[in-house]
Design a protein around this motif. Structure first.
Motif, PDB file in Angstrom:
ATOM      1  N   ALA A 269       0.847  -1.198   0.000  1.00 21.69           N
ATOM      2  CA  ALA A 269       0.000   0.000   0.000  1.00 21.69           C
ATOM      3  C   ALA A 269       0.879   1.242   0.000  1.00 21.69           C
ATOM      4  CB  ALA A 269      -0.952   0.013   1.205  1.00 21.69           C
ATOM      5  N   ALA A 270       1.967   1.181  -0.753  1.00 23.90           N
ATOM      6  CA  ALA A 270       2.929   2.277  -0.803  1.00 23.90           C
ATOM      7  C   ALA A 270       2.452   3.358  -1.768  1.00 23.90           C
ATOM      8  CB  ALA A 270       4.294   1.756  -1.246  1.00 23.90           C
ATOM      9  N   PRO A 271       2.780   4.607  -1.500  1.00 19.48           N
ATOM     10  CA  PRO A 271       2.574   5.636  -2.520  1.00 19.48           C
ATOM     11  C   PRO A 271       3.303   5.222  -3.800  1.00 19.48           C
ATOM     12  CG  PRO A 271       3.128   6.632  -0.423  1.00 19.48           C
ATOM     13  CD  PRO A 271       3.352   5.162  -0.255  1.00 19.48           C
ATOM     14  N   LEU A 272       2.637   5.333  -4.924  1.00 21.41           N
ATOM     15  CA  LEU A 272       3.249   4.978  -6.208  1.00 21.41           C
ATOM     16  C   LEU A 272       3.692   6.264  -6.890  1.00 21.41           C
ATOM     17  CD1 LEU A 272       0.817   2.178  -7.492  1.00 21.41           C
ATOM     18  CD2 LEU A 272       2.939   1.929  -6.180  1.00 21.41           C
ATOM     19  N   ILE A 273       4.902   6.695  -6.563  1.00 27.27           N
ATOM     20  CA  ILE A 273       5.462   7.919  -7.138  1.00 27.27           C
ATOM     21  C   ILE A 273       6.586   7.514  -8.081  1.00 27.27           C
ATOM     22  CG2 ILE A 273       6.474  10.165  -6.675  1.00 27.27           C
ATOM     23  CD1 ILE A 273       3.676   9.840  -5.514  1.00 27.27           C
ATOM     24  N   ALA A 274       6.290   7.497  -9.376  1.00 30.35           N
ATOM     25  CA  ALA A 274       7.273   7.093 -10.377  1.00 30.35           C
ATOM     26  C   ALA A 274       8.397   8.122 -10.452  1.00 30.35           C
ATOM     27  CB  ALA A 274       6.600   6.933 -11.736  1.00 30.35           C
ATOM     28  N   GLY A 275       9.567   7.668 -10.889  1.00 28.75           N
ATOM     29  CA  GLY A 275      10.699   8.576 -10.996  1.00 28.75           C
ATOM     30  C   GLY A 275      11.509   8.361 -12.250  1.00 28.75           C
ATOM     31  N   ASN A 276      10.886   7.793 -13.273  1.00 26.51           N
ATOM     32  CA  ASN A 276      11.605   7.449 -14.505  1.00 26.51           C
ATOM     33  C   ASN A 276      11.582   8.598 -15.507  1.00 26.51           C
ATOM     34  OD1 ASN A 276       8.740   6.859 -14.667  1.00 26.51           O
ATOM     35  ND2 ASN A 276       9.135   5.964 -16.671  1.00 26.51           N
ATOM     36  N   ASN A 277      12.395   8.450 -16.547  1.00 29.06           N
ATOM     37  CA  ASN A 277      12.439   9.420 -17.635  1.00 29.06           C
ATOM     38  C   ASN A 277      11.251   9.159 -18.547  1.00 29.06           C
ATOM     39  OD1 ASN A 277      12.958  11.094 -19.763  1.00 29.06           O
ATOM     40  ND2 ASN A 277      14.975  10.253 -20.255  1.00 29.06           N
ATOM     41  N   LEU A 278      10.240   9.958 -18.427  1.00 28.75           N
ATOM     42  CA  LEU A 278       9.016   9.731 -19.190  1.00 28.75           C
ATOM     43  C   LEU A 278       9.224   9.904 -20.693  1.00 28.75           C
ATOM     44  CD1 LEU A 278       6.485  11.581 -16.854  1.00 28.75           C
ATOM     45  CD2 LEU A 278       6.958   9.128 -16.971  1.00 28.75           C
ATOM     46  N   THR A 279      10.231  10.677 -21.083  1.00 26.26           N
ATOM     47  CA  THR A 279      10.465  10.897 -22.516  1.00 26.26           C
ATOM     48  C   THR A 279      11.035   9.658 -23.190  1.00 26.26           C
ATOM     49  OG1 THR A 279      12.732  11.748 -22.273  1.00 26.26           O
ATOM     50  CG2 THR A 279      10.923  13.335 -22.062  1.00 26.26           C
ATOM     51  N   GLN A 280      11.593   8.737 -22.401  1.00 26.70           N
ATOM     52  CA  GLN A 280      12.185   7.529 -22.966  1.00 26.70           C
ATOM     53  C   GLN A 280      11.515   6.256 -22.452  1.00 26.70           C
ATOM     54  OE1 GLN A 280      16.432   7.635 -22.257  1.00 26.70           O
ATOM     55  NE2 GLN A 280      16.677   9.638 -23.220  1.00 26.70           N
ATOM     56  N   MET A 281      10.324   6.371 -21.923  1.00 28.91           N
ATOM     57  CA  MET A 281       9.633   5.213 -21.360  1.00 28.91           C
ATOM     58  C   MET A 281       9.207   4.258 -22.461  1.00 28.91           C
ATOM     59  SD  MET A 281       6.463   5.099 -18.635  1.00 28.91           S
ATOM     60  CE  MET A 281       5.439   6.225 -19.589  1.00 28.91           C
ATOM     61  N   GLN A 299      -4.285   0.360  -4.433  1.00 26.39           N
ATOM     62  CA  GLN A 299      -5.299   1.362  -4.126  1.00 26.39           C
ATOM     63  C   GLN A 299      -6.522   0.793  -3.419  1.00 26.39           C
ATOM     64  OE1 GLN A 299      -5.099   5.028  -5.273  1.00 26.39           O
ATOM     65  NE2 GLN A 299      -3.058   4.178  -4.853  1.00 26.39           N
ATOM     66  N   ASP A 300      -6.454  -0.436  -2.989  1.00 25.39           N
ATOM     67  CA  ASP A 300      -7.606  -1.059  -2.333  1.00 25.39           C
ATOM     68  C   ASP A 300      -8.077  -0.210  -1.151  1.00 25.39           C
ATOM     69  OD1 ASP A 300      -9.279  -3.655  -2.090  1.00 25.39           O
ATOM     70  OD2 ASP A 300      -8.572  -3.261  -0.053  1.00 25.39           O
ATOM     71  N   LYS A 301      -9.373   0.028  -1.082  1.00 27.44           N
ATOM     72  CA  LYS A 301      -9.925   0.984  -0.131  1.00 27.44           C
ATOM     73  C   LYS A 301      -9.863   0.517   1.319  1.00 27.44           C
ATOM     74  CE  LYS A 301     -12.973   3.119  -3.554  1.00 27.44           C
ATOM     75  NZ  LYS A 301     -12.077   4.276  -3.687  1.00 27.44           N
ATOM     76  N   LEU A 302      -9.665  -0.767   1.545  1.00 27.23           N
ATOM     77  CA  LEU A 302      -9.525  -1.239   2.920  1.00 27.23           C
ATOM     78  C   LEU A 302      -8.267  -0.658   3.562  1.00 27.23           C
ATOM     79  CD1 LEU A 302     -10.778  -3.086   5.077  1.00 27.23           C
ATOM     80  CD2 LEU A 302      -9.336  -4.944   4.186  1.00 27.23           C
ATOM     81  N   GLY A 303      -7.239  -0.422   2.757  1.00 28.74           N
ATOM     82  CA  GLY A 303      -6.032   0.242   3.257  1.00 28.74           C
ATOM     83  C   GLY A 303      -5.166  -0.613   4.155  1.00 28.74           C
ATOM     84  N   LYS A 304      -5.254  -1.923   4.031  1.00 29.22           N
ATOM     85  CA  LYS A 304      -4.435  -2.823   4.847  1.00 29.22           C
ATOM     86  C   LYS A 304      -3.136  -3.150   4.118  1.00 29.22           C
ATOM     87  CE  LYS A 304      -7.206  -3.641   8.404  1.00 29.22           C
ATOM     88  NZ  LYS A 304      -6.823  -3.334   9.789  1.00 29.22           N
ATOM     89  N   GLN A 305      -2.029  -2.844   4.739  1.00 25.69           N
ATOM     90  CA  GLN A 305      -0.715  -3.131   4.153  1.00 25.69           C
ATOM     91  C   GLN A 305      -0.384  -4.612   4.300  1.00 25.69           C
ATOM     92  OE1 GLN A 305       2.422  -0.347   5.181  1.00 25.69           O
ATOM     93  NE2 GLN A 305       3.900  -2.000   5.358  1.00 25.69           N
ATOM     94  N   ALA A 306       0.332  -5.149   3.325  1.00 23.92           N
ATOM     95  CA  ALA A 306       0.722  -6.560   3.364  1.00 23.92           C
ATOM     96  C   ALA A 306       1.714  -6.832   4.481  1.00 23.92           C
ATOM     97  CB  ALA A 306       1.323  -6.974   2.024  1.00 23.92           C
ATOM     98  N   GLU A 307       1.714  -8.087   4.938  1.00 25.48           N
ATOM     99  CA  GLU A 307       2.711  -8.556   5.877  1.00 25.48           C
ATOM    100  C   GLU A 307       3.291  -9.879   5.381  1.00 25.48           C
ATOM    101  OE1 GLU A 307       4.127  -7.045   8.156  1.00 25.48           O
ATOM    102  OE2 GLU A 307       2.780  -5.543   9.032  1.00 25.48           O
ATOM    103  N   ARG A 308       4.492 -10.149   5.809  1.00 23.95           N
ATOM    104  CA  ARG A 308       5.189 -11.374   5.431  1.00 23.95           C
ATOM    105  C   ARG A 308       4.509 -12.583   6.084  1.00 23.95           C
ATOM    106  NH1 ARG A 308      10.475 -10.523   7.612  1.00 23.95           N
ATOM    107  NH2 ARG A 308      11.366  -9.957   5.597  1.00 23.95           N
ATOM    108  N   VAL A 309       4.287 -13.652   5.288  1.00 25.68           N
ATOM    109  CA  VAL A 309       3.745 -14.887   5.833  1.00 25.68           C
ATOM    110  C   VAL A 309       4.719 -16.055   5.705  1.00 25.68           C
ATOM    111  CG1 VAL A 309       1.328 -14.230   5.533  1.00 25.68           C
ATOM    112  CG2 VAL A 309       2.538 -15.392   3.662  1.00 25.68           C
TER     113      VAL A 309
END
Length: 391
Positions: A269-281, A299-309
């Motif tokens: 549930a991490a912010p998805l902030i891309a940082g690539n060169n969009l001109t060469q994608m 983006q699931d609305k429950l907002g529960k982050q994954a945990e290791r199993v």
């Protein structure tokens, strides 16, 4: 532990609804730093906005176009901060970004200087917040940087006092933003110091960095990813753990490594902030960043982050409950041996499916039908499988 969880729940419950709605799901967008660093210009931001529309990123949910460090100029005689020559008219730039159906973000520091030694907001928090609001800014990344020197100088032998000083500084800018009346996503960038996930919501943060900076390679990405284990209880609608920006499309990461990166950030549930060169994608990078099934997990609305199993020498399995009652299950092959494929049997009982589950492979966009513990999966080196399980 119970008391800690109770306090976290109480904090979330008492937060203003406006804060929760502002980042009800993890923010999605693009940031200039990973590719442009200190060379970013007004023209680069306008081009990025154009490409986020034409590439389909905006329609996939990436709406923030964030300017990182080095936009700052000097303060005038009244203390008002102006832009430098690279950004001749920030209000006009914000208007342009908004005209594309996007939002715009900016960067500062609670210290006297930013990381790149440009003007910070120390002593000018209300002035700067007011300026951002007048420009039409929608998102602020607030980077600790030189404020650490202030902390050490004020309390050289008192770490607890240093931590309180840091929290107070972040709260000061939050209050300044609220005073403007303009909603702005508030992103704390202070690298996880003082277990920020425990107090970030109290200072108005919508997201907070949990680790040091990510680099554009698999080892850096996975080291950061695995360090998120145990932090899931601190994430909730409006307030998210931030393992740093996406490096998908940067460096020399392979297709499978980029898949693992996007899979893990979606599970977290991490912010998805891309940082690539969009001109060469290229098409491969675009298809990974805009995969609607992976984004839907993030983006699931429950907002529960994954945990290791499950954790082994070469395999990690993480699970995440979803709002419709299904479960996202991600399997990662950590092996560095590029000449082999790793087989794996799923321990479905551990994730609530003792009698088997209906599975969909989200990256393959393929329904697998009913699977049981006896079903085996093969993963390429540094690859991942992302499943959606239903009963």
């Amino acid at each position: 532990m119970r008391r800690c969880l109770f306090l976290v729940a109480l904090i979330f419950a008492s937060l203003p609804l406006t804060a929760q709605k502002l980042a009800a799901t993890p923010p999605m967008g693009w940031n200039s730093w990973n590719w442009f660093a200190g060379k970013v210009t007004d023209a680069d931001i306008r081009k990025a906005a154009d490409l986020m529309v034409s590439s389909g990123m905006r329609d996939a949910g990436y709406v923030y176009v964030n300017i990182d460090d080095t936009w700052e100029g000097k303060r005038d005689a009244n203390g008002v901060l102006h832009t430098n020559e690279k950004f001749p008219d920030m209000k006009a730039l914000a208007d342009y970004v908004h005209s594309k159906g996007l939002k715009i973000g900016i960067y500062s520091s609670p210290g006297p200087q930013t990381c790149a030694r440009y003007e910070g907001s120390f002593g000018h928090e209300e002035q700067d917040a007011k300026t951002y609001a007048e420009w039409g800014i929608d998102y602020l990344k607030y980077d600790l940087c030189s404020f650490r020197d202030n902390m050490k100088q004020a309390y050289p032998n008192d770490p607890d006092a240093q931590d309180k000083m840091m929290r107070d500084a972040y709260m000061k800018m939050h209050n300044a933003i609220v005073k403007t009346g303009r909603p702005m996503v508030y992103s704390l960038c202070q690298y996880g110091f003082d277990q920020v996930w425990q107090w970030g919501p109290e200072v108005g943060a919508n997201l907070w960095r949990t680790t040091n900076d990510i680099s554009a390679n698999y080892n850096s990405m996975m080291l950061i990813a695995l360090a998120q284990a145990g932090l899931g209880r601190y994430a909730a609608p409006g307030h998210w753990n931030d393992p740093d920006m996406l490096e998908v499309g940067n460096g020399k990461m392979s297709h499978d490594e980029n898949i693992s990166h996007m899979t893990m950030w979606s599970m977290l549930a991490a912010p998805l902030i891309a940082g690539n060169n969009l001109t060469q994608m290229n098409d491969d990078v675009r298809s990974i960043l805009t995969n609607r099934d992976a984004i839907a997990i993030d983006q699931d609305k429950l907002g529960k982050q994954a945990e290791r199993v499950f954790s082994g020498d070469e395999i990690e399995i993480w699970s995440r409950p979803l709002s419709d009652g299904s479960v996202a299950l991600a399997i990662f092959n950590l092996s560095h041996d590029r000449n082999v494929m790793r087989g794996l049997k799923l321990p479905l009982k551990q994730v609530g499916f003792a009698n088997g589950a209906h599975a969909r492979d989200l990256w393959a966009a393929k329904d697998l039908g009913m699977i049981k513990d006896t079903n085996a999966f093969t993963l390429p080196t540094h690859g991942a499988v992302l499943l959606r399980l239903t009963k």
